[in-house]
Motif scaffolding. Structure first.
Motif, mmCIF file in Angstrom:
data_model
loop_
_atom_site.group_PDB
_atom_site.id
_atom_site.type_symbol
_atom_site.label_atom_id
_atom_site.label_comp_id
_atom_site.label_asym_id
_atom_site.label_seq_id
_atom_site.Cartn_x
_atom_site.Cartn_y
_atom_site.Cartn_z
ATOM 1 N N UNK A 92 0.912 -1.183 -0.118
ATOM 2 C CA UNK A 92 0.114 0.056 0.070
ATOM 3 C C UNK A 92 1.063 1.101 -0.056
ATOM 4 N N UNK A 93 0.853 2.013 -1.171
ATOM 5 C CA UNK A 93 1.933 3.120 -1.207
ATOM 6 C C UNK A 93 1.095 4.377 -1.156
ATOM 7 N N UNK A 94 1.594 5.389 -0.202
ATOM 8 C CA UNK A 94 0.881 6.537 -0.488
ATOM 9 C C UNK A 94 1.866 7.318 -1.308
ATOM 10 N N UNK A 95 1.087 8.081 -2.355
ATOM 11 C CA UNK A 95 1.817 8.577 -3.504
ATOM 12 C C UNK A 95 2.045 10.010 -3.676
ATOM 13 N N UNK A 96 1.457 10.531 -2.359
ATOM 14 C CA UNK A 96 1.542 12.187 -2.117
ATOM 15 C C UNK A 96 0.736 12.745 -2.820
ATOM 16 N N UNK A 97 0.689 14.186 -2.928
ATOM 17 C CA UNK A 97 -0.549 14.694 -3.124
ATOM 18 C C UNK A 97 -0.764 15.149 -4.697
ATOM 19 N N UNK A 98 0.177 14.665 -5.676
ATOM 20 C CA UNK A 98 -0.225 14.673 -7.004
ATOM 21 C C UNK A 98 0.979 15.093 -7.817
ATOM 22 N N UNK A 99 1.953 15.627 -7.533
ATOM 23 C CA UNK A 99 3.341 15.977 -8.127
ATOM 24 C C UNK A 99 4.143 14.909 -7.900
ATOM 25 N N UNK A 116 0.788 -11.283 2.091
ATOM 26 C CA UNK A 116 1.577 -10.553 2.774
ATOM 27 C C UNK A 116 1.386 -8.708 2.282
ATOM 28 N N UNK A 117 1.522 -8.207 3.113
ATOM 29 C CA UNK A 117 1.159 -6.875 2.783
ATOM 30 C C UNK A 117 1.930 -5.765 3.590
ATOM 31 N N UNK A 118 2.312 -4.466 3.069
ATOM 32 C CA UNK A 118 3.481 -3.806 3.600
ATOM 33 C C UNK A 118 2.882 -2.511 3.467
ATOM 34 N N UNK A 119 3.162 -1.433 4.171
ATOM 35 C CA UNK A 119 2.557 -0.070 4.038
ATOM 36 C C UNK A 119 3.635 0.750 3.900
ATOM 37 N N UNK A 120 3.598 1.752 2.758
ATOM 38 C CA UNK A 120 4.634 2.771 2.539
ATOM 39 C C UNK A 120 3.902 4.178 2.823
ATOM 40 N N UNK A 121 4.130 4.754 3.899
ATOM 41 C CA UNK A 121 3.300 5.991 4.296
ATOM 42 C C UNK A 121 3.469 7.010 3.156
#
Ligand code: SAH
Length: 372
Positions: A119-126, A222-227
């Protein structure tokens, strides 16, 4: 023949993309990021493409390809998924001496049975605001399940075999059901694929990330989180508004405005927020802005408290509007604000006007050009 790898300058130039599926999505994302004037020729679109059209960032001809559609284009993409149609596009492009590319999506190579989900947080758009670890996960992905608020520009650099699945939930529009998204993640991982679930901002800030994590865990995947960099903090920052400032604010609260004050399903203590001195950041609060502002004033916040509304944060169309709690409803209506937007209430808003150096000249202009 080996193709010649070139980087095209397409800023302001017309590009025709034929097709409206995941393959076209990936090309359009990169072309929009490159500043091209994209015309999509497609009878049907994925939700993320539909949202680009609705936002006026891409033109559309809602029908099948016809000879003549490439007129005036500098570049063309044939990505219909139908080799016969793609061949016609290629032939027409050749005849008109327009450079073109095929959709080069290829079947995934044989996979080891080491599937899992990140699960990857891609940030706000840029695209530059994803984390290093998030980018690394994307580089290794076999499947990317993406939302429309995730940075679309990241899709253009995926390897040719990577499958892109559009799991957008458009506000009051088409949406992939959460259960379906959970099933997809599990099914792909069980088939041995490395799945990246690419989300906007941070997965755990109003992003339903925990539900996806639980679905994977329950299925033994298996699941990993990338803030990620959340829009709640980053979008105000890009408009020059710090959510805290020494001597001014010792707190900030992030609130979902998707249900208004007084709604039986609201879990927010609006009265407590009205009494707060500090910063209030509202997400998903475009339609409900006037009612929220009213509730904050009713419970004690001064009507003259400054408010900044940041629309399309971290994108070339970013706009910053300055108003007050009393004026918020009128500003939203007058400026025809549409999601995505973040609005910030509090004295920190008055600090804007000296945009952060990291925001770069483009954002600085937007902040200065629209302030007061
Ligand atoms: N998980 C996300 C938030 C998801 S809720 C995060 O951490 O950022 C979706 C809301 O986020 C939108 O309605 C809008 O309020 C806000 N948002 C996300 N990206 C945005 C952007 N680029 N510009 C302005 N607001 C944005």
């Amino acid at each position: 023949m080996t193709p010649y790898p070139a980087e095209l300058q397409l800023s302001g130039r017309r590009v025709v993309v034929v097709g409206g599926s995941g393959a076209a999505h990936r090309h359009v994302a990169g072309l929009v990021a490159a500043g091209a004037r994209v015309t999509l020729v497609a009878p049907a679109l994925t939700p993320a493409l539909e949202s680009l059209v609705a936002a006026g960032r891409v033109d559309r001809r809602p029908r099948r390809y016809a000879t003549g559609d490439l007129d005036g284009a500098w570049f063309a993409v044939a990505a219909t998924g139908d080799p016969a149609v793609d061949a016609v596009v290629a032939r027409d492009a050749e005849a008109a001496r327009i450079h073109y590319t095929w959709d080069e999506t290829r079947p995934a190579p044989d996979l080891p049975s080491s599937g899992g989900v990140v699960l990857v947080g891609g940030g706000p758009g840029d695209p530059g605001l994803i984390t290093v670890r998030g980018q690394r996960a994307l580089d290794e992905a076999d499947v990317v399940v993406v939302d429309h608020l995730a940075p679309q520009g990241l899709l253009s650099s995926l390897a040719p075999h990577v499958e892109v699945v559009d799991a957008s939930k458009l506000p009051r529009g088409r949406a992939m059901a959460q259960e379906r998204i959970n099933e997809l993640l599990v099914a792909h991982a069980r088939a041995g694929r490395r799945v990246v679930r690419l989300k906007g901002g941070d997965p755990f800030v109003f992003g339903r990330g925990m539900e996806e994590l639980e679905a994977c865990t329950a299925a033994g995947v298996p699941v990993e989180v990338v803030p990620g960099v959340t829009s709640a903090v980053a979008v105000p920052a890009l408009a020059g508004v710090p959510v805290t400032h020494r001597g001014l604010t010792h707190e900030f609260v992030v609130v979902s405005g998707h249900v208004p004050p007084g709604d039986p399903s609201s879990l927010v203590d609006w009265a407590a927020l009205g009494r707060l001195r500090g910063t209030v950041v509202v997400l998903m609060g475009v339609d409900t802005a006037a009612r929220i502002a009213e509730a904050l004033v009713e419970h004690g916040r001064a009507p003259a408290t400054p408010v900044a509304v940041v629309v399309d944060g971290a994108s070339p169309t970013q706009r910053v509007l300055r108003t007050t709690l009393a004026g918020l409803g009128a500003t939203m209506a007058h400026e025809a604000v549409r999601p995505p937007a973040v609005w910030v209430v509090g004295d920190v808003v008055d600090l804007a006007g000296t945009p952060s150096p990291a925001a770069g000249p483009r954002v600085a202009e937007a902040a200065v050009g629209n302030s007061r």
